[in-house]
Design a protein around this motif. Structure first.
Motif, PDB file in Angstrom:
ATOM      1  N   GLN A 105       0.842  -1.183   0.000  1.00 40.20           N
ATOM      2  CA  GLN A 105       0.000   0.000   0.000  1.00 40.20           C
ATOM      3  C   GLN A 105       0.881   1.238   0.000  1.00 40.20           C
ATOM      4  OE1 GLN A 105      -3.460   0.068  -0.208  1.00 40.20           O
ATOM      5  NE2 GLN A 105      -3.111  -2.126  -0.628  1.00 40.20           N
ATOM      6  N   ASP A 106       0.510   2.217  -0.829  1.00 39.76           N
ATOM      7  CA  ASP A 106       1.365   3.385  -0.961  1.00 39.76           C
ATOM      8  C   ASP A 106       0.533   4.569  -1.438  1.00 39.76           C
ATOM      9  OD1 ASP A 106       3.662   4.886  -0.906  1.00 39.76           O
ATOM     10  OD2 ASP A 106       4.538   4.048  -2.723  1.00 39.76           O
ATOM     11  N   SER A 107       1.104   5.744  -1.353  1.00 42.01           N
ATOM     12  CA  SER A 107       0.477   6.950  -1.902  1.00 42.01           C
ATOM     13  C   SER A 107       1.566   7.890  -2.384  1.00 42.01           C
ATOM     14  CB  SER A 107      -0.385   7.647  -0.846  1.00 42.01           C
ATOM     15  OG  SER A 107       0.396   8.106   0.230  1.00 42.01           O
ATOM     16  N   VAL A 108       1.247   8.658  -3.425  1.00 44.43           N
ATOM     17  CA  VAL A 108       2.180   9.647  -3.956  1.00 44.43           C
ATOM     18  C   VAL A 108       1.428  10.959  -4.161  1.00 44.43           C
ATOM     19  CG1 VAL A 108       3.686   7.966  -5.074  1.00 44.43           C
ATOM     20  CG2 VAL A 108       1.757   8.907  -6.335  1.00 44.43           C
ATOM     21  N   ILE A 109       2.153  12.060  -4.047  1.00 45.66           N
ATOM     22  CA  ILE A 109       1.562  13.382  -4.277  1.00 45.66           C
ATOM     23  C   ILE A 109       2.081  13.907  -5.608  1.00 45.66           C
ATOM     24  CG2 ILE A 109       1.354  15.737  -3.437  1.00 45.66           C
ATOM     25  CD1 ILE A 109       1.781  14.681  -0.613  1.00 45.66           C
ATOM     26  N   LYS A 110       1.157  14.284  -6.476  1.00 45.30           N
ATOM     27  CA  LYS A 110       1.528  14.786  -7.800  1.00 45.30           C
ATOM     28  C   LYS A 110       0.955  16.186  -8.007  1.00 45.30           C
ATOM     29  CE  LYS A 110       2.186  10.490 -10.292  1.00 45.30           C
ATOM     30  NZ  LYS A 110       1.894   9.807 -11.580  1.00 45.30           N
ATOM     31  N   ASN A 111       1.670  16.960  -8.791  1.00 45.94           N
ATOM     32  CA  ASN A 111       1.233  18.329  -9.101  1.00 45.94           C
ATOM     33  C   ASN A 111       0.924  19.112  -7.827  1.00 45.94           C
ATOM     34  OD1 ASN A 111       1.432  17.525 -11.769  1.00 45.94           O
ATOM     35  ND2 ASN A 111      -0.760  17.116 -11.978  1.00 45.94           N
ATOM     36  N   GLY A 127       2.223  -2.953 -13.694  1.00 42.44           N
ATOM     37  CA  GLY A 127       3.459  -3.593 -13.285  1.00 42.44           C
ATOM     38  C   GLY A 127       4.599  -3.338 -14.253  1.00 42.44           C
ATOM     39  N   ASP A 128       5.711  -2.787 -13.778  1.00 42.22           N
ATOM     40  CA  ASP A 128       6.926  -2.631 -14.573  1.00 42.22           C
ATOM     41  C   ASP A 128       8.105  -3.011 -13.708  1.00 42.22           C
ATOM     42  OD1 ASP A 128       8.423   0.258 -13.785  1.00 42.22           O
ATOM     43  OD2 ASP A 128       6.297   0.160 -13.290  1.00 42.22           O
ATOM     44  N   ILE A 129       9.226  -3.364 -14.312  1.00 47.75           N
ATOM     45  CA  ILE A 129      10.346  -3.954 -13.573  1.00 47.75           C
ATOM     46  C   ILE A 129      10.978  -2.969 -12.593  1.00 47.75           C
ATOM     47  CG2 ILE A 129      12.136  -3.382 -15.262  1.00 47.75           C
ATOM     48  CD1 ILE A 129      11.788  -6.655 -13.196  1.00 47.75           C
ATOM     49  N   ASN A 130      10.885  -1.679 -12.853  1.00 50.65           N
ATOM     50  CA  ASN A 130      11.492  -0.683 -11.967  1.00 50.65           C
ATOM     51  C   ASN A 130      10.496  -0.039 -11.004  1.00 50.65           C
ATOM     52  OD1 ASN A 130      14.266  -0.757 -12.796  1.00 50.65           O
ATOM     53  ND2 ASN A 130      13.639   0.200 -14.720  1.00 50.65           N
ATOM     54  N   ASP A 131       9.246  -0.522 -10.992  1.00 48.93           N
ATOM     55  CA  ASP A 131       8.218   0.000 -10.077  1.00 48.93           C
ATOM     56  C   ASP A 131       8.016   1.504 -10.242  1.00 48.93           C
ATOM     57  OD1 ASP A 131       8.054  -2.618  -8.894  1.00 48.93           O
ATOM     58  OD2 ASP A 131       9.803  -2.119  -7.672  1.00 48.93           O
ATOM     59  N   LEU A 132       8.049   1.973 -11.462  1.00 45.50           N
ATOM     60  CA  LEU A 132       7.899   3.399 -11.731  1.00 45.50           C
ATOM     61  C   LEU A 132       6.439   3.840 -11.754  1.00 45.50           C
ATOM     62  CD1 LEU A 132      10.540   3.830 -14.599  1.00 45.50           C
ATOM     63  CD2 LEU A 132      10.809   4.401 -12.170  1.00 45.50           C
ATOM     64  N   ASP A 133       5.541   2.931 -12.076  1.00 44.26           N
ATOM     65  CA  ASP A 133       4.145   3.306 -12.243  1.00 44.26           C
ATOM     66  C   ASP A 133       3.507   3.674 -10.903  1.00 44.26           C
ATOM     67  OD1 ASP A 133       1.873   3.882 -13.654  1.00 44.26           O
ATOM     68  OD2 ASP A 133       1.761   1.947 -14.655  1.00 44.26           O
ATOM     69  N   ASP A 134       2.396   4.374 -11.009  1.00 43.30           N
ATOM     70  CA  ASP A 134       1.670   4.806  -9.823  1.00 43.30           C
ATOM     71  C   ASP A 134       1.074   3.622  -9.057  1.00 43.30           C
ATOM     72  OD1 ASP A 134       2.093   7.506 -10.387  1.00 43.30           O
ATOM     73  OD2 ASP A 134       0.267   7.649 -11.598  1.00 43.30           O
ATOM     74  N   PRO A 135       0.813   3.806  -7.756  1.00 45.58           N
ATOM     75  CA  PRO A 135      -0.015   2.829  -7.046  1.00 45.58           C
ATOM     76  C   PRO A 135      -1.373   2.724  -7.745  1.00 45.58           C
ATOM     77  CG  PRO A 135       0.965   4.410  -5.516  1.00 45.58           C
ATOM     78  CD  PRO A 135       1.230   4.924  -6.898  1.00 45.58           C
ATOM     79  N   GLY A 153       0.785   8.319 -16.290  1.00 43.89           N
ATOM     80  CA  GLY A 153       0.348   8.121 -14.918  1.00 43.89           C
ATOM     81  C   GLY A 153      -1.144   8.315 -14.761  1.00 43.89           C
ATOM     82  N   ARG A 154      -1.627   8.056 -13.567  1.00 45.52           N
ATOM     83  CA  ARG A 154      -3.052   8.239 -13.303  1.00 45.52           C
ATOM     84  C   ARG A 154      -3.445   9.702 -13.407  1.00 45.52           C
ATOM     85  NH1 ARG A 154      -4.240   5.065  -7.837  1.00 45.52           N
ATOM     86  NH2 ARG A 154      -6.208   6.208  -8.083  1.00 45.52           N
ATOM     87  N   SER A 155      -4.663   9.937 -13.866  1.00 47.98           N
ATOM     88  CA  SER A 155      -5.190  11.295 -14.062  1.00 47.98           C
ATOM     89  C   SER A 155      -4.366  12.082 -15.070  1.00 47.98           C
ATOM     90  CB  SER A 155      -5.270  12.052 -12.725  1.00 47.98           C
ATOM     91  OG  SER A 155      -6.106  11.366 -11.815  1.00 47.98           O
ATOM     92  N   GLY A 156      -3.710  11.364 -16.007  1.00 48.55           N
ATOM     93  CA  GLY A 156      -2.948  12.018 -17.062  1.00 48.55           C
ATOM     94  C   GLY A 156      -1.637  12.618 -16.612  1.00 48.55           C
ATOM     95  N   THR A 157      -1.168  12.247 -15.441  1.00 46.33           N
ATOM     96  CA  THR A 157       0.089  12.777 -14.922  1.00 46.33           C
ATOM     97  C   THR A 157       1.270  11.960 -15.443  1.00 46.33           C
ATOM     98  OG1 THR A 157      -0.043  11.369 -12.962  1.00 46.33           O
ATOM     99  CG2 THR A 157      -1.045  13.569 -12.816  1.00 46.33           C
ATOM    100  N   SER A 158       2.472  12.449 -15.172  1.00 45.26           N
ATOM    101  CA  SER A 158       3.681  11.701 -15.514  1.00 45.26           C
ATOM    102  C   SER A 158       3.791  10.472 -14.615  1.00 45.26           C
ATOM    103  CB  SER A 158       4.906  12.587 -15.313  1.00 45.26           C
ATOM    104  OG  SER A 158       6.097  11.825 -15.344  1.00 45.26           O
ATOM    105  N   ASN A 159       4.350   9.395 -15.159  1.00 43.05           N
ATOM    106  CA  ASN A 159       4.655   8.240 -14.305  1.00 43.05           C
ATOM    107  C   ASN A 159       6.142   7.899 -14.380  1.00 43.05           C
ATOM    108  OD1 ASN A 159       4.601   7.196 -16.875  1.00 43.05           O
ATOM    109  ND2 ASN A 159       3.374   5.401 -16.383  1.00 43.05           N
ATOM    110  N   ARG A 160       6.946   8.953 -14.289  1.00 40.46           N
ATOM    111  CA  ARG A 160       8.415   8.810 -14.212  1.00 40.46           C
ATOM    112  C   ARG A 160       8.979   8.099 -15.442  1.00 40.46           C
ATOM    113  NH1 ARG A 160       9.481   6.473  -8.323  1.00 40.46           N
ATOM    114  NH2 ARG A 160       7.726   5.130  -8.853  1.00 40.46           N
ATOM    115  N   THR A 170       1.294   1.680 -23.288  1.00 43.71           N
ATOM    116  CA  THR A 170       0.958   1.382 -24.690  1.00 43.71           C
ATOM    117  C   THR A 170       0.797   2.655 -25.515  1.00 43.71           C
ATOM    118  OG1 THR A 170      -1.383   1.169 -24.026  1.00 43.71           O
ATOM    119  CG2 THR A 170      -0.092  -0.857 -24.223  1.00 43.71           C
ATOM    120  N   ASP A 171       0.245   3.696 -24.923  1.00 48.13           N
ATOM    121  CA  ASP A 171       0.073   4.937 -25.662  1.00 48.13           C
ATOM    122  C   ASP A 171       1.424   5.523 -26.065  1.00 48.13           C
ATOM    123  OD1 ASP A 171      -1.561   7.252 -26.595  1.00 48.13           O
ATOM    124  OD2 ASP A 171      -0.465   8.307 -25.018  1.00 48.13           O
TER     125      ASP A 171
END
Length: 306
Positions: free
Chosen positions: A64-70, A134-142, A202-209, A214-215
């Motif tokens: 379980q995790d959370s991140v703050i964006k923008n 899921g990506d190998i470096n865990d860059l994607d959002d929770p 990322g979620r809500s159209g944000t960056s995901n590092r 696919t897009d």
């Protein structure tokens, strides 16, 4: 359970399966395939030991995790911990093979890493190791919604398609500043910065590092050929294809590899590889099955072999 109740449950499950996202949809047609262990691999995978099986399997809950964006947007959910698997399982297996890999051409390097990556995830996490976000470096959002988001390990379709490129950059097998690294997060970051290209996965159209989705993959690299909806690749088109090419349409992506001088197709999720036990599928038939649901683009960032 009565027969009537059992029938109702089976009908419900069948109906739900038709509504799953594209990366988890199945199709009744099967492609010819080859099993791991029936051909020589550049990077053999040792049988997991008991403690490794306990630590790395498909049933371990995610973090379980959370991140703050923008500055104000709070993203909550469950994230992957694939990088632990990279450091503790993948890296020790690859280490003694790196000198051998460095002597190969870029497409051969990516081919070996793609087959290795697919087989090792299949070995530890099952024939269908798909995990949304899921990506190998865990860059994607929770993640809060999606297939297997409650679990710690696994790759989604673009997470797998970029895996061999991420490994090649991580272990210094391809130049991280070159076009060859474009399908990795490092290469994509450089591309975005130099081409004013927005990272919006990322979620809500944000960056995901700069974790590729696919897009992103549909808009970068160079197209080698395309296949219309309901079509299949021609002989001439298949002669143009090579290991490391991605096969992509809106919502899903797979990867081409070479096994004993024949082109095969790999993916995480989807409706080709999981249907035959999670084994590499012959490219011609696999691409035709994939194209039944939409037009495909076959794209490349590596130098041409021919």
């Amino acid at each position: 359970m009565t027969k009537q109740a059992a029938f109702s449950v089976a009908f419900f499950i069948a109906a739900i399966s038709l509504l799953l996202p594209s990366c988890s949809t199945t199709h009744s047609t099967l492609a010819p395939f080859v099993e791991y262990g029936s051909f020589e691999r550049t990077i053999p995978i040792p049988e997991p030991m008991g403690q490794q099986r306990e630590r790395f399997n498909a049933s371990i809950p995610g973090m379980q995790d959370s991140v703050i964006k923008n500055d104000s947007l709070v993203i909550r959910g469950t994230r992957t911990v694939n990088k632990t698997f990279l450091n503790e399982i993948i890296a020790p297996i690859l280490a003694p093979r790196l000198d051998l890999l460095r002597g190969k051409r870029p497409a051969e390097i990516i081919n070996a890493l793609a087959l290795f990556g697919h087989e090792i995830f299949r070995t530890y996490f099952g024939k269908d190791f798909y995990r949304w976000g899921g990506d190998i470096n865990d860059l994607d959002d929770p993640q809060e919604r999606g297939v297997r988001i409650a679990y710690r390990y696994g790759l989604d379709c673009s997470g797998f398609a970029s895996l061999p490129y991420e490994l090649a950059v991580c272990f210094g097998l391809i130049d991280s500043t070159s076009e060859m690294a474009l399908f990795s997060s490092t290469g994509f970051a450089r591309f975005c910065q130099s081409h004013n290209f927005r990272d919006r996965g990322g979620r809500s159209g944000t960056s995901n590092r700069y974790r590729l989705d696919t897009d992103d993959l549909h808009r970068i690299g160079r197209e080698i050929f395309s296949v219309p909806r309901g079509g299949s690749p021609t002989d001439n088109q298949l002669r143009l294809a090579q290991p490391g090419d991605i096969v992509i349409r809106n919502g899903h992506v797979g990867l081409l590899v070479m096994i004993e001088n024949e082109l095969y197709y790999l993916e995480s999720g989807g409706w080709v590889v999981p249907r035959v036990g999670g084994f590499p599928c012959h490219a011609r038939e696999a691409i035709a099955i994939f194209a039944k649901n939409g037009p495909l683009s076959i794209r490349r960032c590596l130098p041409d072999l021919r």
